[in-house]
Design a protein around this motif. Structure first.
Motif, short mmCIF file in Angstrom:
data_model
loop_
_atom_site.label_atom_id
_atom_site.label_comp_id
_atom_site.label_asym_id
_atom_site.label_seq_id
_atom_site.Cartn_x
_atom_site.Cartn_y
_atom_site.Cartn_z
N VAL A 61 -2.64 -3.18 -10.69
CA VAL A 61 -2.85 -2.01 -9.84
C VAL A 61 -1.95 -2.15 -8.62
CG1 VAL A 61 -4.49 -0.78 -8.37
CG2 VAL A 61 -5.20 -1.59 -10.62
N LEU B 252 -0.62 -0.80 -4.88
CA LEU B 252 -0.99 -0.03 -3.69
C LEU B 252 0.22 0.21 -2.78
CD1 LEU B 252 -3.81 -0.71 -4.70
CD2 LEU B 252 -4.46 -1.31 -2.38
N ILE C 209 4.68 4.54 -3.78
CA ILE C 209 3.23 4.75 -3.95
C ILE C 209 2.77 5.40 -2.65
CG2 ILE C 209 1.00 3.64 -4.24
CD1 ILE C 209 2.45 1.40 -5.77
N GLU C 210 2.35 6.64 -2.76
CA GLU C 210 1.98 7.37 -1.54
C GLU C 210 0.73 6.76 -0.90
OE1 GLU C 210 3.70 9.77 -0.09
OE2 GLU C 210 5.18 9.47 -1.68
N PRO C 211 0.71 6.64 0.42
CA PRO C 211 -0.51 6.18 1.09
C PRO C 211 -1.71 7.02 0.65
CG PRO C 211 1.30 6.31 2.66
CD PRO C 211 1.81 6.88 1.36
N GLY C 212 -2.82 6.33 0.43
CA GLY C 212 -4.03 7.02 -0.03
C GLY C 212 -4.13 7.09 -1.54
N THR C 213 -3.09 6.60 -2.22
CA THR C 213 -3.13 6.59 -3.69
C THR C 213 -2.92 5.17 -4.21
OG1 THR C 213 -0.75 6.87 -4.11
CG2 THR C 213 -2.03 8.87 -3.69
N LEU D 236 -6.84 6.23 -3.88
CA LEU D 236 -7.24 4.84 -3.67
C LEU D 236 -8.75 4.73 -3.60
CD1 LEU D 236 -6.49 1.91 -3.07
CD2 LEU D 236 -6.21 2.53 -0.67
N THR E 130 -12.46 2.19 -3.65
CA THR E 130 -12.95 0.97 -3.01
C THR E 130 -12.58 -0.24 -3.88
OG1 THR E 130 -15.06 0.93 -4.16
CG2 THR E 130 -14.94 2.22 -2.11
N ALA F 50 2.03 -9.11 -1.30
CA ALA F 50 1.68 -8.74 0.07
C ALA F 50 0.21 -8.36 0.23
CB ALA F 50 2.57 -7.60 0.56
N THR F 51 -0.60 -8.75 -0.74
CA THR F 51 -2.04 -8.47 -0.64
C THR F 51 -2.71 -9.65 0.05
OG1 THR F 51 -1.94 -7.23 -2.69
CG2 THR F 51 -4.11 -7.93 -1.96
N GLY G 8 -0.75 -5.11 -4.17
CA GLY G 8 -1.49 -4.86 -5.39
C GLY G 8 -1.97 -6.15 -6.00
#
Lengths: 330, 330
Positions: free
Chosen positions: A191, A193, A208-212, A230, A232, A265-266, A305
Motif C-alpha cells: 500500500v 501513501l 499519490i494525491e494527499p488524502g488517498t 486514505l 485508518t 519513509a514510513t 507505505g
C-alpha cells in the motif's frame, strides 16, 4: 529534493562502497566486479551457492541479505534496474562451491532476461544453475496467472529458506525445491501513501494525491489495483490481510510467518501499529504467527507505505526459517 | 498527513502492543504497567538491572533495545514526551534482580525529573538506583557545558556497554562507571532535511525549507546551530565528522565505533553513502572503525535527516561492545 546525494550517477557505487565497509565482518566486494557483493562465508566448498540480485534503491534488499546461511552473492543493478547479465554471472561464479548455484530472484523482465543469459555464460565454466522466480505480489496479476506476478518482499523468506537448505548440504534440486516451496507459500501486498523520486530524475515518477492511498502498489510505483481515500491504520491492515488471505486460502490452525516492511519513509512505530492489527486478524482466523519481521526490510527509496507478506509454514519451512543466520539485514 | 494511524491518542499503545507481539521471543509487557516493556531475560537474579526510557516516536528506540545482555526494562512515554515517574519506577522494579538498577537515559528535563522521582519511589522497596545521563549531542551546548547537552543516538552505545557490564556480573558502581565511560566517549550530531509531524497535531512542529538543511538539529526538531543551503552528501558527511571530531580531539591511531542513523524517512541507501565518506574521513585521520551501525536505529517519526555518533574505544569498551546480545533492534 531533500536528499543526501552527490552525483546521482555515483549513488549506487557509493551505497555499495559504504555497505561493504560498514559490514566488512560479513561481506566484501567481488574483486572482479564492483557490482557484486559476496558473503565472507562464500563459496562453501561442496555446497550449493545461493545468488540473488536486483535493482538498487530497495536497501537493505538485496545486498543486506548476503551472509552466512543466507545469500552467497548478490548482483547489484542501477536504481530500480536489473543488474547486468555479467554481474549475475560473476555473482554465480563467486557463489559456486562446486555443487551448483541456485539463483533466487524476482519476476521482472530485465532480471528474467539477464539471469537466463548469465546461466548460459557460466555453463561454459561448468557451473550448473537452477532458478526460482519470486512472484508473491498478489495484486500484480490474478491468481490463475501467478507466473505473471511480480516478486516483492516475499523474496526475503525465499532467500532465508534457500540459504538454510543449502547450509544443510542439500543438493541443488532440493535447494531449488525448498526455495520454490517458500515463495509458493508467500503472498504479499503493498500500500502506497506517497511516491518516491529517482535522484537522477529529480521528481516523483508517479503521484499519490494527499488524502488517498494506492492499494496493490509495486516496489517501483507500479500501479495498484485501486486508488481510494486514505483509511485508518486498522482499516488498511484489515484490507491488506484480506487481500493476502483471500489469495492464500489457508485452513484454520495454520502457522505463518509475517513480514511487515516499510517502503522507506514510513515511521517505524506505524509499522508496529499495522502489525498489531494484522496479528489480531490472523489470530481471529485461528492462525498462529511463528515468526514476525517488522521494519524496513525491503524499501523503495523514500516511498511512504508498507508491504505485508504472509508465508504459510509446514515443519520443513519452520525448521529452515529458524536456522541461525548472520547477514547485515537479518 | 499520509500516515498509518488510527486515533492519535492510541498510537503509543498500539505501537507497543504490536512490538511485544512481533518480538515475543525477546520481550513482554510488564503485567503491572502497559507502558513498561521488559526483556524476557529480566530480572537477572544477583545481577545489576539496566533500565532506560524516553518519549515514543524514536522507534526502534527505546523499546527495541530491551533484550538479553542489553536493557532489562524500558519505560515508554507519549510521543516525544518523558515516561511518567511511575513508569520509570515500574521499569526499575521489573529490572531489579537484587543487585541494584542502573537507569541510563537521555538529558531532557522531563526524564531527569521523572527518573529522580522514580528513584525515590523504589528506594522504599529497598532498590538501589544509579543513573547515567546521556549528553552526546555536540551542538546542543558548548563543550565546557557538556552537562547541558542533550542525549541522542549515543545512548545506544551507552545501553550496549552498560548491559554488557551487567551481564558480566559487575556491581552497580562498575556498571554505572562503564556506562558513564561509554557516553563520555560518544559525540553525536544531527542534520535535518525535513520536519516531522505529531499525528495529534497534524502539521509539522518546525519547518525546514526545501533547499536548506539544519545542522545540529535535535531528535525532536530542537533548533540546530545553523540553517544553510543543502550540500552534497559528501559535504554533509565531512561537516558532521568535523563537528564531532573537533569536540572529540582523539589522537591518530584511535579505534572508534560509528553509528549513522536515519531519522525516519531517509532512504537507507543514502545512509550508506554518508557512511562511506565518514569512514574515509576517519581513515584519513589515522583512525580505525572497529564497529559500524548504519540504519534506522534512533528515529524521529518521519523526519528526513541523519545523525552521526562516534564513540572512542579502549580495550574495555571494545570487549563490552563485542559481547553477544539479542534485542529487537541490535
Amino acid at each position: 529534493m531533500q536528499r543526501f546525494i552527490n552525483n546521482p550517477d555515483d549513488l549506487v557505487d557509493e551505497t555499495v562502497a559504504g555497505f561493504v565497509k560498514a559490514h566488512r565482518d560479513l561481506v566484501h566486494l567481488d574483486p572482479a566486479n564492483p557490482r557484486v557483493v559476496v558473503s565472507n562465508a562464500a563459496p562453501q566448498p561442496g555446497r550449493v551457492g545461493i545468488v540473488t540480485g536486483g535493482g538498487s534503491g530497495h536497501e537493505p534488499a538485496f545486498i543486506g541479505y548476503a551472509g552466512r546461511n543466507m545469500v552467497d552473492a548478490v548482483a547489484v543493478g542501477e536504481l530500480f534496474s536489473s543488474p547486468t547479465a555479467k554481474s549475475f554471472a560473476d555473482a554465480i561464479r563467486a557463489a559456486d562451491g562446486g555443487a551448483g548455484v541456485a539463483v533466487l530472484y524476482g519476476n521482472y523482465a530485465g532480471d528474467n532476461m539477464n539471469v537466463k543469459m548469465a546461466a548460459r555464460m557460466v555453463a561454459k565454466d561448468g557451473i550448473e544453475v537452477a532458478t526460482v522466480v519470486a512472484n508473491d505480489d498478489v495484486c500484480s496479476a490474478p491468481a490463475a496467472e501467478r507466473a505473471k506476478r511480480r516478486g516483492v518482499a516475499g523474496e526475503i523468506f525465499m532467500w532465508k529458506i534457500g540459504g538454510a537448505k543449502a547450509a544443510q548440504g542439500a543438493p541443488l534440486s532440493e535447494v531449488q525445491a525448498a526455495a520454490q516451496k517458500a515463495i509458493d507459500a508467500c503472498r504479499s501486498v503493498g500500500v502506497g501513501l506517497g511516491p518516491c523520486t529517482l535522484p537522477g530524475v529529480g521528481h516523483p515518477n508517479f503521484q499519490i494525491e494527499p488524502g488517498t492511498m494506492e492499494v496493490g502498489i509495486g516496489h517501483h510505483g507500479e500501479p495498484g489495483t485501486r486508488v481510494e481515500a486514505l483509511k485508518t491504520a486498522s482499516e488498511v491492515a484489515d484490507d491488506m490481510l484480506r487481500i493476502v488471505m483471500e489469495d492464500h486460502a489457508l485452513p484454520p490452525g495454520s502457522e505463518v510467518a509475517v513480514l511487515v516492511s516499510g517502503l522507506g519513509a514510513t515511521p517505524v512505530n506505524e509499522l508496529y501499529v499495522l502489525y498489531d492489527r494484522i496479528e489480531a486478524g490472523l489470530t481471529a482466523k485461528g492462525m498462529t504467527v511463528h515468526k514476525a519481521l517488522v521494519g524496513n526490510y525491503f524499501t523503495s527509496l523514500e516511498m511512504v507505505g508498507a508491504t505485508l507478506t504472509v508465508m504459510a509454514l509446514d515443519g520443513e519451512l519452520k525448521a529452515l526459517l529458524d536456522l541461525e543466520t548472520a547477514s547485515p539485514a537479518l
